[in-house]
Design a protein around this motif. Structure first.
Motif, short mmCIF file in Angstrom:
data_model
loop_
_atom_site.label_atom_id
_atom_site.label_comp_id
_atom_site.label_asym_id
_atom_site.label_seq_id
_atom_site.Cartn_x
_atom_site.Cartn_y
_atom_site.Cartn_z
N ALA A 152 20.18 -17.60 -8.60
CA ALA A 152 20.62 -16.62 -8.47
C ALA A 152 19.46 -15.22 -7.91
O ALA A 152 20.24 -14.91 -6.43
N ALA A 153 18.54 -15.92 -8.41
CA ALA A 153 17.65 -15.44 -7.53
C ALA A 153 17.22 -15.95 -5.23
O ALA A 153 17.44 -15.10 -5.35
N LEU A 154 17.56 -17.05 -5.48
CA LEU A 154 18.18 -17.43 -3.93
C LEU A 154 18.75 -17.45 -3.33
O LEU A 154 19.11 -17.01 -2.04
N TRP A 155 19.81 -17.29 -3.96
CA TRP A 155 21.22 -17.06 -3.20
C TRP A 155 22.03 -15.82 -3.39
O TRP A 155 22.44 -15.88 -2.98
N PHE A 156 21.81 -15.39 -4.45
CA PHE A 156 22.69 -14.19 -4.67
C PHE A 156 22.23 -13.01 -4.21
O PHE A 156 20.89 -13.15 -4.38
N PRO A 157 23.15 -11.40 -3.92
CA PRO A 157 23.03 -10.90 -3.52
C PRO A 157 22.20 -9.54 -4.93
O PRO A 157 22.86 -10.59 -6.12
N GLU A 158 21.48 -8.63 -5.24
CA GLU A 158 21.19 -8.35 -6.11
C GLU A 158 21.50 -7.91 -7.51
O GLU A 158 21.88 -8.05 -8.05
N HIS A 159 22.97 -6.93 -6.43
CA HIS A 159 24.08 -6.80 -7.41
C HIS A 159 25.49 -8.18 -8.23
O HIS A 159 26.33 -7.93 -8.77
N GLN A 160 24.91 -9.05 -8.26
CA GLN A 160 25.73 -10.26 -7.99
C GLN A 160 25.07 -11.26 -9.10
O GLN A 160 25.50 -12.18 -10.02
N ARG A 161 23.56 -10.83 -9.71
CA ARG A 161 22.39 -12.18 -9.60
C ARG A 161 22.75 -11.87 -11.80
O ARG A 161 22.50 -13.17 -12.07
N ALA A 162 22.75 -11.05 -11.81
CA ALA A 162 23.15 -11.52 -13.30
C ALA A 162 24.07 -11.78 -14.06
O ALA A 162 24.38 -12.73 -14.49
N THR A 163 24.64 -11.88 -13.06
CA THR A 163 26.67 -12.43 -13.17
C THR A 163 26.70 -13.39 -13.13
O THR A 163 27.48 -14.67 -13.68
N TRP A 216 23.36 -28.97 -0.22
CA TRP A 216 22.64 -30.04 1.24
C TRP A 216 21.46 -28.83 1.19
O TRP A 216 20.68 -29.35 2.07
N GLU A 217 21.66 -28.02 0.79
CA GLU A 217 19.55 -27.18 1.16
C GLU A 217 19.46 -26.53 -0.78
O GLU A 217 20.22 -25.99 -1.44
N SER A 218 17.98 -26.77 -0.56
CA SER A 218 17.91 -25.79 -1.38
C SER A 218 17.34 -24.00 -1.29
O SER A 218 18.25 -23.50 -2.52
N VAL A 219 17.51 -23.68 -0.12
CA VAL A 219 17.56 -22.50 -0.27
C VAL A 219 18.56 -22.18 0.72
O VAL A 219 18.90 -22.96 2.06
N PRO A 220 19.57 -20.61 1.09
CA PRO A 220 20.21 -20.55 2.30
C PRO A 220 19.51 -20.06 3.35
O PRO A 220 18.24 -20.04 3.49
N PRO A 221 19.80 -20.23 4.62
CA PRO A 221 19.26 -20.47 5.91
C PRO A 221 18.95 -18.75 6.05
O PRO A 221 18.58 -18.98 7.04
N THR A 222 19.61 -17.51 5.69
CA THR A 222 19.36 -16.29 5.23
C THR A 222 18.97 -15.56 3.72
O THR A 222 20.23 -16.48 3.43
N PRO A 223 18.19 -15.58 3.81
CA PRO A 223 18.05 -14.87 2.13
C PRO A 223 18.85 -13.98 2.66
O PRO A 223 19.46 -12.68 3.12
N PRO A 224 19.57 -13.89 0.81
CA PRO A 224 20.97 -12.70 0.63
C PRO A 224 20.89 -11.56 0.78
O PRO A 224 21.25 -10.78 0.86
N SER A 225 19.23 -11.08 -0.21
CA SER A 225 18.24 -9.93 -0.15
C SER A 225 17.10 -9.87 0.08
O SER A 225 16.20 -10.75 0.36
N ALA A 226 16.10 -8.68 -0.61
CA ALA A 226 14.84 -8.16 0.00
C ALA A 226 14.34 -9.44 -1.09
O ALA A 226 12.92 -9.94 -0.67
N GLY A 227 14.23 -9.11 -1.90
CA GLY A 227 13.88 -10.43 -3.15
C GLY A 227 14.05 -11.53 -2.93
O GLY A 227 13.16 -12.04 -2.97
N ALA A 228 14.89 -11.77 -2.33
CA ALA A 228 14.87 -13.69 -2.11
C ALA A 228 14.32 -14.02 -1.32
O ALA A 228 13.72 -14.80 -0.73
N ALA A 229 14.18 -13.50 0.50
CA ALA A 229 13.01 -13.14 1.44
C ALA A 229 11.58 -13.25 0.87
O ALA A 229 10.98 -14.34 1.24
N GLN A 230 11.52 -12.73 -0.28
CA GLN A 230 9.57 -12.63 -0.90
C GLN A 230 10.00 -13.47 -1.87
O GLN A 230 8.72 -13.59 -2.05
N SER A 231 10.81 -14.24 -1.50
CA SER A 231 10.45 -15.51 -3.07
C SER A 231 9.52 -16.31 -2.16
O SER A 231 10.20 -17.55 -2.27
#
Length: 416
Positions: A152-163, A216-231
């Motif tokens: 959820a932290a690496l692949w989903f935007p912030e408004h979809q993480r809890a779901t 195919w990969e552990s993390v997406p090529p482009t982060p979905p949010s600022a939180g994921a980019a700083q992870s």
């Protein structure tokens, strides 16, 4: 890594604006990743408790004692304590893709090994293969249940993480529900045991196939949010050291970890708790089904609410308080005879309040422990929960004098 406050439309709009400015992007294949982890978690849970609902039949067929049958479930809790730390390192160091693939392989291998006593003839000690297969599945569990929070932290935007966290986390109790309902349906006599073991291999094999072919990969090529980019995540040892100094995380880990221990013991030993007070095994299975079904409903409702409002802390506090009250009620009423309606209602409420906080707690563990890796933040909570649930298995059922026997209690192996 905390998400924005406010209503869901405002959060979505804020995320969309940052996506345009910061180059954030979501990928449709995140749902495929979530499907694989959810199916794997579901399969692992069915393998965990597949023996418990038909324990007497399994024991008679393989000439095992009640204590040995208990170990087929309790081994999950015992193995998860040492393997949990290794799983945390694998998730944060090796990556989510390889951790999921390894978990799927162990899960599938364990499901096959535990079926060998029904496939081969002349095996002297079937318990060794049954326990060995369950142990491999237990090793897979630590990789499986730690993954939803990281995904959820690496692949989903912030408004979809809890779901997303809710879907991945609730697949596990859904598997427990299916095992409680399906095993008694499949096993009417001892000759049906191979059918049951083979049936549970199918989802394990499908999860392994999808994990191998579709991830195919552990993390997406482009982060979905600022939180994921700083992870970026600290190193393994540095992260653990930081967690031990985080007061908020320690409080959450102790409270929620204890809850995991209670719920794990409740799921594995519910039949034995109720049957000694005169309730039938069928009623115990019904209470377990209510426990899981209402828990999934509560998790869906609370997950959507938290994604909309971001009130993680308030949801955890209220949920744990209500869960504690339901636990006290069950501890009292379960010792009384002739209270089926009250017990069914209490089990439903216990599941509704208890399971609903699980995905929220995982999300909050990641939020309050940044910049510690998501695997370490979520994993240590489950390790504490496994330690809380660990203990010696129950002895064979001891019924009050004159009480009816709920189901046949098999004699230990080696007795006439």
């Amino acid at each position: 890594m905390a998400g924005p406050a406010g209503d869901w439309p405002e959060a979505a709009a804020a995320t969309s604006a940052r996506s345009v400015l910061g180059g954030y992007r979501t990928y449709a294949r995140r749902w495929v990743f979530l499907l694989v982890i959810s199916l794997l978690s579901y399969s692992n849970a069915t393998l965990w408790l597949s023996f418990a609902p038909v324990a007497d039949t399994i024991a008679r067929h393989f000439l095992l004692s009640t204590e040995q049958i208990n170990w087929l479930s309790l081994v999950y809790l015992v193995v998860s304590i040492p393997s949990g730390v290794v799983a945390i390192w694998v998730l944060d160091s090796v990556g989510l893709r390889w951790a999921t693939t390894l978990g799927a392989f162990l899960n599938f291998s364990g499901s096959v090994i535990r079926s060998i006593p029904c496939m081969a003839i002349g095996i002297q000690d079937p318990f060794v293969l049954l326990l060995g297969g369950q142990s491999l599945c237990a090793l897979a569990q630590t990789l499986v249940i730690f993954s939803p929070a990281k995904l959820a932290a690496l692949w989903f935007p912030e408004h979809q993480r809890a779901t997303a966290n809710m879907i991945g986390t609730m697949s596990n109790p859904l598997g427990i529900l299916v095992a409680n309902l399906l095993s008694p349906i499949l096993v009417k006599t001892e000759e049906d045991i191979p059918l049951m073991l083979g049936t549970y291999i199918l989802p394990a094999g499908l999860a392994f196939l999808l994990a191998t072919a579709c991830l195919w990969e552990s993390v997406p090529p482009t982060p979905p949010s600022a939180g994921a980019a700083q992870s970026t995540s600290l190193s393994f040892l540095a992260g653990l050291k930081l967690l031990t100094r985080n007061k908020a995380y320690i409080i959450l880990a102790v409270c929620f970890g204890g809850g995991i221990g209670i719920f794990s013991s409740f799921s594995a030993l519910l039949e034995q708790v109720l049957c000694v007070n005169g309730y039938s095994s069928e009623f115990a299975g019904l209470c377990g089904a209510f426990f899981i079904a209402f828990g999934v409903l509560g998790a869906v409702a609370l997950g959507l609410y938290v994604d909309r409002t971001k009130h993680l802390t308030e949801a955890i506090k209220i949920g744990l308080c209500l869960t504690s009250l339901a636990c006290v009620a069950f501890a009292v009423v379960s010792q009384l005879q002739g209270q089926p309606v009250a017990l069914a209602a209490i089990c439903s409420l216990l599941g509704f309040f208890g399971f609903s906080v699980a995905p929220v707690a995982m999300e909050l563990a990641v939020e309050c422990s940044f910049p510690v890796g998501e695997g370490a933040a979520a994993g240590l909570v489950f390790v504490l929960g496994a330690h809380a649930a660990d203990g010696r298995p129950l002895r064979p059922l001891q019924l009050p004098p004159g009480a009816p026997l709920p189901h046949p209690v098999p004699a230990p192996a080696g007795r006439g």
